[in-house]
Structures are given as structure tokens and as C-alpha cells.
Design a protein around this motif. Sequence first.
Motif, PDB file in Angstrom:
ATOM      1  N   HIS A  91       0.860  -1.179   0.000  1.00 28.75           N
ATOM      2  CA  HIS A  91       0.000   0.000   0.000  1.00 28.75           C
ATOM      3  C   HIS A  91       0.900   1.233   0.000  1.00 28.75           C
ATOM      4  CE1 HIS A  91      -2.779  -3.057   1.538  1.00 28.75           C
ATOM      5  NE2 HIS A  91      -3.761  -2.275   1.127  1.00 28.75           N
ATOM      6  N   SER A 111      -3.555   4.253  -1.750  1.00 30.37           N
ATOM      7  CA  SER A 111      -3.999   3.019  -2.406  1.00 30.37           C
ATOM      8  C   SER A 111      -4.989   2.322  -1.482  1.00 30.37           C
ATOM      9  CB  SER A 111      -2.809   2.105  -2.701  1.00 30.37           C
ATOM     10  OG  SER A 111      -2.134   1.760  -1.512  1.00 30.37           O
ATOM     11  N   GLU A 132      -6.053   2.963  -8.755  1.00 34.61           N
ATOM     12  CA  GLU A 132      -5.092   2.529  -7.762  1.00 34.61           C
ATOM     13  C   GLU A 132      -4.217   3.673  -7.299  1.00 34.61           C
ATOM     14  OE1 GLU A 132      -4.340   0.242  -5.776  1.00 34.61           O
ATOM     15  OE2 GLU A 132      -5.909  -1.112  -6.344  1.00 34.61           O
TER      16      GLU A 132
END
Length: 313
Positions: free
Chosen positions: A152, A221, A308
Motif C-alpha cells: 500500500h 492506495s 489505484e
Amino acid sequence: MRLFGRKGTERKEEKTEIPEMPYDEESITENLYLGQNEQLPDELQVSAASLVGGRKNQQDSLCYTYEPEKGLLAVVCDGMGGLGGGEQASYTACSGMMEAFRKNGKEKAADFFVRTASELDMTVAGIPDKDGAPLGAGTTIVAVWIREDRMHWLSIGDSKIYLIRKQHTKCLTTLHNYKMLLDKRLQAKNITQELYEAELSRGEALVSYIGMNGLKYMDVSMEGIDLEPGDQILLCSDGFYRQCPEENLAEQLDQLTGDPETYASQLAENVIRNQPRGMDNTTLILITYCPEEEKTSDIVLKDLDTEERGNEK
């Protein structure tokens, strides 16, 4: 934890003078190490470098830490503000993110990044000058959290995160500057092409950064992405990517040799060689994901969905 940067209270004693040309390796490298060096798992290789360049002071900070139950967190901050403000802002944000990570329990990565970024924004905005008034400094921030094989990330400002996979390079972040707003307004036909071009000279001005006391944009993200064996993740300040175009990055990485812990220093020094004397601070963290078990994935970098990139506040 490895943390490179400067505390504001130590600024006078650690001030670095501009070196005479030509640069040598020692005169341009200023890395301050604080904390303990945790043992990284075999599947992760991490290297870091921070170069002063042609500036009087180092306003960038970087840090990374690993905890077996949480994973790896890596952070790069690029401070801005005169009279040492940039140094204090980047150090405060970097060390604050590390402290929040250590205290974090079972919070999801996206929630952790959003909450912590908002808290750091207020903290940096509240840094006082010698008279007790707000210093007015700020900093960009990019951070990645890798837990097992999932990553992430967070980005605010104009530092970058790259994912390099099988010779393909993908920038995962958006530059939160005035040009971003101009692009959106032009696409929405809210401004003319003539006005767009007239305003581009101010395009690099940041419209979101830690310390503005009310974040306007951030990339987070929400779901993260699965990493593949051989993936490399690069976090860097603009002093690096302005000297190393995205299309050249994979080639530069292929040229690295020797101890993986020196890769970031090699990369930084290769990129800034023969660059102008007045170049900016250059800071980067390079992470390589290299598990023993080979995995396959249908993910291709060019097909990563633009969502994303995260949320815009």
C-alpha cells in the motif's frame, strides 16, 4: 529503524557548506542514522541514500523500519521553507510517521495513512519559529507499507513512487501541483488552451503538502497491489526524478552491482554525475522484493487501473 534527516534543534551544529567543484562522493553525501537497525526478512532488500547536492542544507528526510508482525514501512519527505523550516518539517513528518506505525494496531493500511497524514499535517503546521509564531514550513511525503506480498502507499505533494517490474516502470503517484489543476480544468473545458498555456509557468507550485493545515489532495492506495518476485519499488524526492527520466530508470537499475545495500547510493551518484552544481537535494529508498518462491501474475504495469492511484480529498 533507519532515519536520515535533521532535528531542528541540531541544525546549527550540522550545517553543511556548499562544496567546491568538482564534487567528490564524500562531500555530497550526508546521511544521518538514528535508531536501531532491525533485521529485514530475506525477501526484502532495502537501500537508501540522501545527497545534499548543491544546496547549503539538507531539507530531505528518509526513514524505514520493519516489524515482523506489521511488515516494512518506508518514507521519504522533501521539506520546504526558509531558515531551516524545510529541515524541521521533513524530519517531523518522517519521524512522526514512524512513531505512528509503531503504535498502530490492527488498523487497515489505507485508514492508517489517511489518519496519520492528517495528524502530521496539523503537527507540521504548528511548528513555531523562534518567536513562537507558526514557522510556515511544509513537506511532501511518500510512504509504502509492505506486508507479506502486498503493498500500500501514500503520496502528498510532488515526490514520487515508482514500481519497476520486468523492465517496465510505472509511476504510482500524482503530482499535486498547480499543473494538475490546470490539466483537470482544461479537460473539463473550464479554461481555454490560451489560459492554460499562460498559467503553465506556475505549474510546479504545490497545491497539497504536509503543513498546509488542511490537506486538499492525497493519493492513498485503497486496496494495494500484489508484488511479484523481482519487483522494485523506488521512493524519491524531485531532486532525483528530475535528473532521471522515467524511461531511463529500468536501465539505470540494471547497471547496479555489488552489495544491494549500496544500490541507492550507486543510483543517486550515477544520476547526478555531471549535473549542474546547484542541483537540489536528492533522496531515495530502493526496495527489492525477492522471495524464494516464484509466483505468477496476470498483472501488467500498463494495465494497472488509474484508480489505484488513490483518493483525492
